[in-house]
Scaffold this motif. Structure first.
Motif, PDB file in Angstrom:
ATOM      1  N   LEU A   1       0.826  -1.207   0.000  1.00  0.00           N
ATOM      2  CA  LEU A   1       0.000   0.000   0.000  1.00  0.00           C
ATOM      3  C   LEU A   1       0.864   1.262   0.000  1.00  0.00           C
ATOM      4  N   GLN A   2       1.958   1.247   0.723  1.00  0.00           N
ATOM      5  CA  GLN A   2       2.858   2.402   0.746  1.00  0.00           C
ATOM      6  C   GLN A   2       3.455   2.652  -0.635  1.00  0.00           C
ATOM      7  N   ARG A   3       3.824   1.591  -1.326  1.00  0.00           N
ATOM      8  CA  ARG A   3       4.390   1.736  -2.669  1.00  0.00           C
ATOM      9  C   ARG A   3       3.343   2.264  -3.651  1.00  0.00           C
ATOM     10  N   VAL A   4       2.119   1.768  -3.535  1.00  0.00           N
ATOM     11  CA  VAL A   4       1.047   2.231  -4.417  1.00  0.00           C
ATOM     12  C   VAL A   4       0.770   3.706  -4.170  1.00  0.00           C
ATOM     13  N   LEU A  49       3.545   5.782  -5.653  1.00  0.00           N
ATOM     14  CA  LEU A  49       3.440   5.829  -7.110  1.00  0.00           C
ATOM     15  C   LEU A  49       2.344   6.785  -7.543  1.00  0.00           C
ATOM     16  N   LEU A  50       1.219   6.765  -6.877  1.00  0.00           N
ATOM     17  CA  LEU A  50       0.125   7.670  -7.222  1.00  0.00           C
ATOM     18  C   LEU A  50       0.501   9.127  -6.974  1.00  0.00           C
ATOM     19  N   LYS A  51       1.246   9.370  -5.917  1.00  0.00           N
ATOM     20  CA  LYS A  51       1.666  10.751  -5.623  1.00  0.00           C
ATOM     21  C   LYS A  51       2.590  11.285  -6.706  1.00  0.00           C
ATOM     22  N   ARG A  52       3.417  10.416  -7.288  1.00  0.00           N
ATOM     23  CA  ARG A  52       4.310  10.857  -8.355  1.00  0.00           C
ATOM     24  C   ARG A  52       3.559  11.099  -9.655  1.00  0.00           C
ATOM     25  N   CYS A  53       2.468  10.370  -9.895  1.00  0.00           N
ATOM     26  CA  CYS A  53       1.730  10.470 -11.157  1.00  0.00           C
ATOM     27  C   CYS A  53       0.737  11.630 -11.183  1.00  0.00           C
ATOM     28  N   VAL A  54       0.321  12.104 -10.036  1.00  0.00           N
ATOM     29  CA  VAL A  54      -0.666  13.176  -9.961  1.00  0.00           C
ATOM     30  C   VAL A  54       0.043  14.515 -10.180  1.00  0.00           C
ATOM     31  N   PRO A  55      -0.544  15.388 -11.031  1.00  0.00           N
ATOM     32  CA  PRO A  55       0.080  16.692 -11.253  1.00  0.00           C
ATOM     33  C   PRO A  55       0.000  17.552  -9.994  1.00  0.00           C
TER      34      PRO A  55
END
Length: 87
Positions: free
Chosen positions: A9-12, A15-21
């Motif tokens: 869950l931490q990795r997901v 990853l989402l934080k990096r993909c969101v503008p």
């Protein structure tokens, strides 16, 4: 097992934080969409600015047609129109 699930869950989330503008960019884009939407709505409600104005483009013309008194778009004799300064 619970440790692996938490790590996943931490990795997901990372990853989402990096993909969101960035929030500022997202806010600007939302504001832009709202402004254009309001502009479109106001324009639709008000109607055309010049109701009597029509397009002059009638489509492609047949070169053999004559245009009596009309502009053919020919610029005439434009010789001497060079960027050499007339030297």
């Amino acid at each position: 097992m619970a440790d692996r699930h938490g790590l996943f869950l931490q990795r997901v989330v990372a990853l989402l934080k990096r993909c969101v503008p960035p929030p500022a960019l997202t806010g600007f884009l939302v504001l832009l969409v709202v402004v254009f939407g309001v502009s479109y709505a106001v324009g639709s409600a008000v109607g055309p600015v010049a109701p009597g104005m029509h397009s002059t483009d009638t489509g492609p013309r047949d070169p053999s047609d004559s245009t009596p008194g009309g502009d053919t778009g020919d610029m005439g004799d434009m010789d001497g129109m060079h960027s050499d300064g007339g030297r």
